[in-house]
Write an enzyme that holds these catalytic residues in place. Structure first.
Site, PDB file in Angstrom:
ATOM      1  N   ASP A  83      48.844 -12.159 -29.841  1.00  0.00           N
ATOM      2  CA  ASP A  83      48.132 -11.553 -30.966  1.00  0.00           C
ATOM      3  C   ASP A  83      49.010 -11.549 -32.203  1.00  0.00           C
ATOM      4  O   ASP A  83      50.242 -11.557 -32.119  1.00  0.00           O
ATOM      5  CB  ASP A  83      47.656 -10.142 -30.617  1.00  0.00           C
ATOM      6  CG  ASP A  83      48.791  -9.174 -30.310  1.00  0.00           C
ATOM      7  OD1 ASP A  83      49.731  -9.571 -29.601  1.00  0.00           O
ATOM      8  OD2 ASP A  83      48.742  -8.024 -30.783  1.00  0.00           O
ATOM      9  N   GLU A  96      50.304  -6.511 -28.529  1.00  0.00           N
ATOM     10  CA  GLU A  96      51.594  -6.021 -29.011  1.00  0.00           C
ATOM     11  C   GLU A  96      51.519  -5.507 -30.439  1.00  0.00           C
ATOM     12  O   GLU A  96      52.191  -4.531 -30.793  1.00  0.00           O
ATOM     13  CB  GLU A  96      52.643  -7.134 -28.918  1.00  0.00           C
ATOM     14  CG  GLU A  96      54.091  -6.641 -28.966  1.00  0.00           C
ATOM     15  CD  GLU A  96      54.642  -6.490 -30.380  1.00  0.00           C
ATOM     16  OE1 GLU A  96      55.723  -5.886 -30.531  1.00  0.00           O
ATOM     17  OE2 GLU A  96      53.993  -6.979 -31.333  1.00  0.00           O
TER      18      GLU A  96
END
Length: 364
Positions: A67, A123
């Site tokens: 991400d 994250e």
């Protein structure tokens, strides 16, 4: 497998948290083609996976996230086109951290060894349905490695100059001090909440928490907000609140700092309430076989002796440290989260060589 092509394939996936945008599918296809067994692990709306290739020797895990943060405005290059120009690849996630993931996969494709990957899509978000839950699954299934390297962009000026061997802890606190509202001309009929809060804050900011340690800078308490919600100039407020952030080294814990705050409240404002949120505890991986293998690989490939430090914010390493030794090492982070985030092709190739050297040294 070349790191450049894989990095570009990943960068073309619009995977702004919590969207995956096909990024993990790109990785899974590549890893399965290299003989890895992949277990998809979806928690809530977050895509994660664990991939493992058995082999001789110690088990080395690479942890990373697919991400990315939103690109923002003002890019000279499409943030999801993976444009290469003059030996530099542009794209959101180029250094944080799709480039690092591509380098490790490329390295694993070239040398044998017992290696695995812990990949999350959470994250850059709340980090609740990502690495934490994958680690729980790994523990339940006997997959905890002997050493884990998180591929965050740790370096400052060139590949190899910094390895992070720990991180400070981080906690947020909200203090609410009640009072009794009244007219400013009649203070004896009121109880000014601000007057109780100010001495408390003065004490907190006037005291050093510690002097630091060989691996950590001094802990820091910062007031981030003070508010009474009072638009009037002649009203004594009935409530005053303050928000704090504490970045702390391994001389403290979230619990010990919470106790410290409660003790100060007891003396200055015993009727106050305290709410605490601990983002992560401080941790340090002591020098040993694991750190030695990583720094040795860096030195052999780059000729640089890396600085071992614990600076910066938090990362998923704070969760991994509860299970096994962990360190962070990746690309130069100068452009991470910035407009026109970019990675030189030469850096990708050099990082791949470092990871190759680490696999050969640690898994032998």
């Amino acid at each position: 497998m070349a790191p450049v092509a894989l990095a570009q394939d990943l960068l073309r996936c619009n995977s702004v948290t919590p969207a995956d945008g096909g990024a993990q599918g790109v990785l899974i296809q590549a890893l399965e083609g290299l003989g890895f067994t992949v277990t998809r692990l979806r928690f809530g709306e977050i895509e994660n996976f664990f991939a493992e290739r058995p082999g001789q020797g110690a088990h080395l895990c690479f942890a990373g996230h697919t991400d990315v943060v939103p690109p923002g405005e003002g890019w000279a290059h499409d943030p999801f086109a993976a444009t290469e120009q003059d030996g530099i690849i542009y794209g959101r996630g180029a250094v944080d951290m799709k480039g690092g993931i591509a380098a490790f996969v490329s390295a694993a494709s070239q040398v044998p060894g017992h290696v695995s990957l812990l990949i999350t899509g959470d994250e850059e978000g709340e980090a609740k349905d990502g690495t934490v839950k994958v680690l729980e699954w790994m523990a339940e299934h006997g997959k905890i490695p002997d050493f884990c390297v998180v591929g965050e962009p740790t370096c400052r000026g060139r590949v190899g100059d910094v390895v992070k061997v720990g991180r400070r802890g981080s906690m947020n606190a909200r203090i609410s001090v009640p009072g009794r509202q009244g007219h400013a001309a009649y203070p004896h009929l009121a109880d000014n909440a601000v007057h109780k809060l100010i001495p408390l804050l003065n004490e907190l900011i006037g005291k050093k928490l510690d002097e630091g340690t060989p691996f950590f800078e001094p802990s820091s308490l910062q007031i981030t907000s003070v508010d009474v919600g009072n638009p009037a100039t002649n009203v004594i407020p009935a409530l005053a609140t303050a928000k704090l952030n504490i970045r702390f080294n391994d001389l403290h814990s979230g619990a010990s700092l919470t106790a410290y705050l409660r003790e100060a409240l007891t003396r200055h404002a015993p009727d106050a309430t305290l709410e605490v949120s601990i983002s992560g505890e401080a941790f340090l991986t002591q020098p040993g076989k694991e750190i030695g293998a990583l720094t040795g690989a860096i030195e052999r490939v780059t000729g640089v002796t890396p600085e071992q430090n614990t600076g910066g914010g938090t990362s998923d390493a704070r969760f991994i440290s509860r299970y096994c030794p962990v360190a962070e090492f990746g690309l130069v982070g100068a452009t991470m989260h910035k407009v026109d985030e970019a990675v030189p092709v030469a850096d990708l190739r050099q990082l791949t060589e470092v990871y190759k050297a680490l696999i050969m040294a640690f898994c032998a």
